[in-house]
Motif scaffolding. Sequence first.
Motif, PDB file in Angstrom:
ATOM      1  N   THR A 196       2.149   4.866  -7.786  1.00  0.00           N
ATOM      2  CA  THR A 196       1.158   6.077  -8.199  1.00  0.00           C
ATOM      3  C   THR A 196       1.337   6.412  -9.668  1.00  0.00           C
ATOM      4  O   THR A 196       0.516   6.329 -10.554  1.00  0.00           O
ATOM      5  CB  THR A 196       1.216   7.012  -7.142  1.00  0.00           C
ATOM      6  OG1 THR A 196       1.069   6.682  -5.913  1.00  0.00           O
ATOM      7  CG2 THR A 196      -0.067   7.864  -7.468  1.00  0.00           C
TER       8      THR A 196
ATOM      9  N   GLY B 168      -5.217  -0.697   0.723  1.00  0.00           N
ATOM     10  CA  GLY B 168      -4.792   0.557   1.590  1.00  0.00           C
ATOM     11  C   GLY B 168      -5.761   1.725   1.170  1.00  0.00           C
ATOM     12  O   GLY B 168      -6.865   1.371   0.613  1.00  0.00           O
TER      13      GLY B 168
ATOM     14  N   SER C 208      -4.023   4.795   0.500  1.00  0.00           N
ATOM     15  CA  SER C 208      -3.157   5.832   0.469  1.00  0.00           C
ATOM     16  C   SER C 208      -2.905   6.443  -1.028  1.00  0.00           C
ATOM     17  O   SER C 208      -3.933   5.987  -1.726  1.00  0.00           O
ATOM     18  CB  SER C 208      -1.699   5.748   1.061  1.00  0.00           C
ATOM     19  OG  SER C 208      -1.139   4.507   0.380  1.00  0.00           O
ATOM     20  N   CYS C 209      -1.995   6.973  -1.472  1.00  0.00           N
ATOM     21  CA  CYS C 209      -1.707   7.828  -2.758  1.00  0.00           C
ATOM     22  C   CYS C 209      -2.230   6.966  -4.041  1.00  0.00           C
ATOM     23  O   CYS C 209      -3.108   7.167  -4.965  1.00  0.00           O
ATOM     24  CB  CYS C 209      -0.394   8.138  -3.150  1.00  0.00           C
ATOM     25  SG  CYS C 209       0.099   9.588  -1.989  1.00  0.00           S
TER      26      CYS C 209
ATOM     27  N   ASP D 179     -10.168  -0.628   8.245  1.00  0.00           N
ATOM     28  CA  ASP D 179      -9.609  -0.020   6.879  1.00  0.00           C
ATOM     29  C   ASP D 179     -11.017   0.502   6.105  1.00  0.00           C
ATOM     30  O   ASP D 179     -10.863   1.167   5.175  1.00  0.00           O
ATOM     31  CB  ASP D 179      -8.969  -1.080   6.021  1.00  0.00           C
ATOM     32  CG  ASP D 179      -7.655  -1.303   6.779  1.00  0.00           C
ATOM     33  OD1 ASP D 179      -7.501  -0.753   7.976  1.00  0.00           O
ATOM     34  OD2 ASP D 179      -6.649  -1.885   6.365  1.00  0.00           O
TER      35      ASP D 179
ATOM     36  N   GLN E 105     -11.458   3.995   6.779  1.00  0.00           N
ATOM     37  CA  GLN E 105     -10.487   4.764   6.256  1.00  0.00           C
ATOM     38  C   GLN E 105     -10.819   5.160   4.740  1.00  0.00           C
ATOM     39  O   GLN E 105     -10.754   6.082   3.919  1.00  0.00           O
ATOM     40  CB  GLN E 105      -9.083   4.164   6.068  1.00  0.00           C
ATOM     41  CG  GLN E 105      -8.749   4.238   7.265  1.00  0.00           C
ATOM     42  CD  GLN E 105      -6.961   3.480   7.496  1.00  0.00           C
ATOM     43  OE1 GLN E 105      -6.727   2.899   6.712  1.00  0.00           O
ATOM     44  NE2 GLN E 105      -6.061   4.264   8.357  1.00  0.00           N
TER      45      GLN E 105
ATOM     46  N   VAL F 163     -11.972   8.432   2.357  1.00  0.00           N
ATOM     47  CA  VAL F 163     -11.481   8.670   1.020  1.00  0.00           C
ATOM     48  C   VAL F 163     -12.647   9.200   0.100  1.00  0.00           C
ATOM     49  O   VAL F 163     -12.563  10.384  -0.621  1.00  0.00           O
ATOM     50  CB  VAL F 163     -10.661   7.693   0.438  1.00  0.00           C
ATOM     51  CG1 VAL F 163     -10.286   8.077  -1.011  1.00  0.00           C
ATOM     52  CG2 VAL F 163      -9.252   7.304   1.155  1.00  0.00           C
TER      53      VAL F 163
ATOM     54  N   ARG G 240       7.831  13.048   4.343  1.00  0.00           N
ATOM     55  CA  ARG G 240       6.856  12.003   3.864  1.00  0.00           C
ATOM     56  C   ARG G 240       7.756  10.833   3.540  1.00  0.00           C
ATOM     57  O   ARG G 240       7.617   9.529   3.494  1.00  0.00           O
ATOM     58  CB  ARG G 240       5.981  12.394   2.993  1.00  0.00           C
ATOM     59  CG  ARG G 240       4.883  12.983   3.196  1.00  0.00           C
ATOM     60  CD  ARG G 240       3.867  13.547   2.153  1.00  0.00           C
ATOM     61  NE  ARG G 240       4.735  14.565   1.552  1.00  0.00           N
ATOM     62  CZ  ARG G 240       4.555  15.228   0.626  1.00  0.00           C
ATOM     63  NH1 ARG G 240       3.494  14.942   0.021  1.00  0.00           N
ATOM     64  NH2 ARG G 240       4.997  16.182  -0.007  1.00  0.00           N
TER      65      ARG G 240
END
Lengths: 292, 114
Positions: free
Chosen positions: A150, A175, A177-178, A203, A206, A210, B47
């Motif tokens: 990230t 993905g 995520s972050c 997915d 998901q 977001v 986490r």
Amino acid sequence: MKPIKIAVASGKGGTGKTMVATSLAASIQSQTPVQFLDCDVEAPNAHLFLKPEIYQTDAAVIRVPVIDHHACTACGICVQGCEFNALAKLKGKIIVFPQLCHGCGSCTRLCPEGAIHEEPREIGTLSIGVTDTGMKYFGGKLTISEPMPTPIIRQLKHKVEYEADSLSILDSPPGASCPVVATVHDADFVLLVTEPTPFGLHDLKQMLGVLSQTGSPGGVIINRDGIGDDRIEDYLKGTPYSILMRIPFQRNIAVGLAQGELLTDWLPEYKHQFQELFRIIMQVIKGEMISL
Amino acid sequence: MLIMISSQDKTLDSEPSLRFGRAPYFILYDIDHETWKAFENQAVYQRGGAGVAAAQFLSDKQVDAALSGRFGPNAHQSLSAAGIKMLTFDSQYDSIHAVVDAFKAGDLSEVPGS
């Protein structure tokens, strides 16, 4: 007009994000100059298709704490303040785990003794180049064994000059995520590439989750159309998102991509389809179409 | 001597956990007094860096040895720095009791560098 950012994401990996992002960029480059950002810093591959000439490479760094053990009283305030367990107090000594550190700087600020300073730690590279058609290319790359993509994505996006009227296409990591959020959160439009399989739909949901948080408009491209079933269409009926394009499951497409050919060079009939896709995206961004 | 065993649940009959940092529970066993106590592993909710957080917990409890299926790199580094011995067991042991007995008998192998 303000700078425009179009992100290409998917959820599931291997659905064709880079194929779509590079094809879209190459199709419109002749009408509108494009800046291309490869934000998939764990496995960047857009350069294989765009073949940019890299003229600048900089280190991507995060700032990690270094403890002055003479000044440190081992009070442990830094350990308690660290959200990421990057610090521990063991046998009366503070120990730093640089690979767990997100570089937030909390420990440095919290230390009552001023015993912590920060030093840059290289976690990857940021490259800038230009393709033979004049497209500007920005690519991040995470060093192998480093766990945190990230910060590189954030730094890569900072490198880009978003001038008025500039158009940027961002190739997202897989993905939801972050790293993906860091790529798409400020996008004006998010193209979601999926495939008609249970995994593709799972997915995709998901990623739609977001988008409901970031508020960006988006649309769906079905790649490998013809395999699987109608589950994507059926699901999207109950959402504000529609299918903007379908790319069939064809051996000939894979043959070209495997040789590093842009889809729009290998099968030029796709160029027009991507130009049409871009026209629709711009209508949505400009508010001429409220919903697709 | 205090040993801490990673566990799936909170009694001596519980199945041992083969994971250290993200084990649901830890059983603290006092070899000298034959007493024990169960703790919920708070590191499960982290986490990242669960291994470091779990090692910090063991260090705070002044444990002499950690017993688990395996130790990740961060846990290994933390436990080494804390001077806590690491011993591993495999799935042949069906209870915390059995792991404690194996430890007493010297049947568990010590992780190098611990």
